[in-house]
Design a protein around this motif. Structure first.
Motif, PDB file in Angstrom:
ATOM      1  N   THR A   7      43.681  52.682  44.884  1.00  0.00           N
ATOM      2  CA  THR A   7      44.335  51.811  43.893  1.00  0.00           C
ATOM      3  C   THR A   7      43.224  50.723  43.580  1.00  0.00           C
ATOM      4  O   THR A   7      42.869  50.514  42.409  1.00  0.00           O
ATOM      5  CB  THR A   7      45.658  51.130  44.432  1.00  0.00           C
ATOM      6  OG1 THR A   7      46.614  52.178  44.618  1.00  0.00           O
ATOM      7  CG2 THR A   7      46.201  50.098  43.318  1.00  0.00           C
ATOM      8  N   HIS A   8      42.810  50.074  44.644  1.00  0.00           N
ATOM      9  CA  HIS A   8      41.620  49.018  44.537  1.00  0.00           C
ATOM     10  C   HIS A   8      40.358  49.845  43.696  1.00  0.00           C
ATOM     11  O   HIS A   8      39.676  48.914  43.013  1.00  0.00           O
ATOM     12  CB  HIS A   8      41.228  48.489  45.844  1.00  0.00           C
ATOM     13  CG  HIS A   8      42.186  47.579  46.318  1.00  0.00           C
ATOM     14  ND1 HIS A   8      43.486  47.104  45.553  1.00  0.00           N
ATOM     15  CD2 HIS A   8      42.550  46.981  47.655  1.00  0.00           C
ATOM     16  CE1 HIS A   8      44.308  46.527  46.433  1.00  0.00           C
ATOM     17  NE2 HIS A   8      43.529  46.522  47.706  1.00  0.00           N
ATOM     18  N   LEU A  14      37.854  50.414  36.336  1.00  0.00           N
ATOM     19  CA  LEU A  14      38.421  49.864  35.055  1.00  0.00           C
ATOM     20  C   LEU A  14      37.525  48.936  34.573  1.00  0.00           C
ATOM     21  O   LEU A  14      36.830  48.852  33.642  1.00  0.00           O
ATOM     22  CB  LEU A  14      39.958  49.308  34.940  1.00  0.00           C
ATOM     23  CG  LEU A  14      40.281  48.727  33.689  1.00  0.00           C
ATOM     24  CD1 LEU A  14      40.197  49.725  32.483  1.00  0.00           C
ATOM     25  CD2 LEU A  14      41.686  48.034  33.900  1.00  0.00           C
ATOM     26  N   LEU A  15      37.017  48.079  35.624  1.00  0.00           N
ATOM     27  CA  LEU A  15      36.108  47.225  35.366  1.00  0.00           C
ATOM     28  C   LEU A  15      34.644  47.565  34.927  1.00  0.00           C
ATOM     29  O   LEU A  15      33.756  47.078  34.239  1.00  0.00           O
ATOM     30  CB  LEU A  15      35.939  46.008  36.425  1.00  0.00           C
ATOM     31  CG  LEU A  15      37.070  44.919  36.876  1.00  0.00           C
ATOM     32  CD1 LEU A  15      37.045  44.470  37.998  1.00  0.00           C
ATOM     33  CD2 LEU A  15      37.504  44.131  35.391  1.00  0.00           C
ATOM     34  N   ALA A  16      34.445  48.710  35.529  1.00  0.00           N
ATOM     35  CA  ALA A  16      33.117  49.386  35.239  1.00  0.00           C
ATOM     36  C   ALA A  16      32.983  50.317  33.939  1.00  0.00           C
ATOM     37  O   ALA A  16      31.989  50.704  33.602  1.00  0.00           O
ATOM     38  CB  ALA A  16      32.541  50.124  36.510  1.00  0.00           C
ATOM     39  N   ARG A 117      46.269  54.244  36.362  1.00  0.00           N
ATOM     40  CA  ARG A 117      47.406  54.544  35.564  1.00  0.00           C
ATOM     41  C   ARG A 117      47.772  53.422  34.870  1.00  0.00           C
ATOM     42  O   ARG A 117      48.157  52.544  35.491  1.00  0.00           O
ATOM     43  CB  ARG A 117      48.427  55.518  36.099  1.00  0.00           C
ATOM     44  CG  ARG A 117      48.051  56.748  36.701  1.00  0.00           C
ATOM     45  CD  ARG A 117      49.329  57.394  37.188  1.00  0.00           C
ATOM     46  NE  ARG A 117      49.305  56.595  38.536  1.00  0.00           N
ATOM     47  CZ  ARG A 117      49.974  57.456  39.486  1.00  0.00           C
ATOM     48  NH1 ARG A 117      50.258  58.578  39.779  1.00  0.00           N
ATOM     49  NH2 ARG A 117      50.357  56.430  40.586  1.00  0.00           N
ATOM     50  N   PRO A 118      47.726  53.291  33.475  1.00  0.00           N
ATOM     51  CA  PRO A 118      48.467  52.340  32.875  1.00  0.00           C
ATOM     52  C   PRO A 118      49.862  52.042  33.051  1.00  0.00           C
ATOM     53  O   PRO A 118      50.595  53.083  33.247  1.00  0.00           O
ATOM     54  CB  PRO A 118      48.057  52.667  31.440  1.00  0.00           C
ATOM     55  CG  PRO A 118      47.158  53.492  31.458  1.00  0.00           C
ATOM     56  CD  PRO A 118      47.410  54.320  32.711  1.00  0.00           C
ATOM     57  N   VAL A 119      50.188  50.899  33.174  1.00  0.00           N
ATOM     58  CA  VAL A 119      51.733  50.415  33.291  1.00  0.00           C
ATOM     59  C   VAL A 119      52.293  50.227  32.117  1.00  0.00           C
ATOM     60  O   VAL A 119      51.867  49.388  31.234  1.00  0.00           O
ATOM     61  CB  VAL A 119      51.738  49.246  34.294  1.00  0.00           C
ATOM     62  CG1 VAL A 119      53.321  48.874  34.380  1.00  0.00           C
ATOM     63  CG2 VAL A 119      51.241  49.466  35.544  1.00  0.00           C
TER      64      VAL A 119
END
Length: 126
Positions: A7-8, A14-16, A117-119
């Motif tokens: 998860t981390h 996502l940041l990359a 996964r987007p919430v």
């Protein structure tokens, strides 16, 4: 790797990610910049805690600390508003993207990783 680590790493992915991929991931979600910064800073601290248990190499830990410092230097006025707007207006996100890519590359051999996964907000049943 345990689920927590995965998860981390997906949040780091996502940041990359490329800006267009980041925007597509948000897909009309209204993600506040301050919330993302707080989450990413927490993530850096959690990864550092893993380093205490020898789960991170020294270079990975150095790269992680640089990311955390860069996140901490984002001007508080840039925390206001939605992350999608900040991505295009604040060059700090280019720096964070580059630093996060380096972290993922040294840790995993490639910065391209699956995004979280987007919430999805709950559907209105009216």
């Amino acid at each position: 790797m345990n689920d927590l680590g995965e998860t981390h790493l997906r949040m780091m992915a996502l940041l990359a990610a490329d800006p267009l991929d980041q925007l597509a991931w948000m897909d009309e979600r209204e993600l506040e910049t301050k919330d993302l910064v707080e989450e990413a800073e927490l993530l850096c601290r959690v990864f550092e805690a893993h380093a205490e248990h020898e789960a991170l190499e020294a270079e990975d830990l150095r790269n992680l600390r640089v990311i955390g410092r860069r996140l901490g230097k984002i001007d508080a006025t840039c925390h206001a508003g939605f992350w999608g707007n900040a991505l295009t207006a604040d060059p700090a996100w280019d720096d964070i993207r580059s630093l996060t890519r380096r972290f993922l590359h040294t840790m995993l051999g490639d910065w391209r990783q699956p995004l979280p996964r987007p919430v999805h907000p709950p559907e209105d049943n009216h």
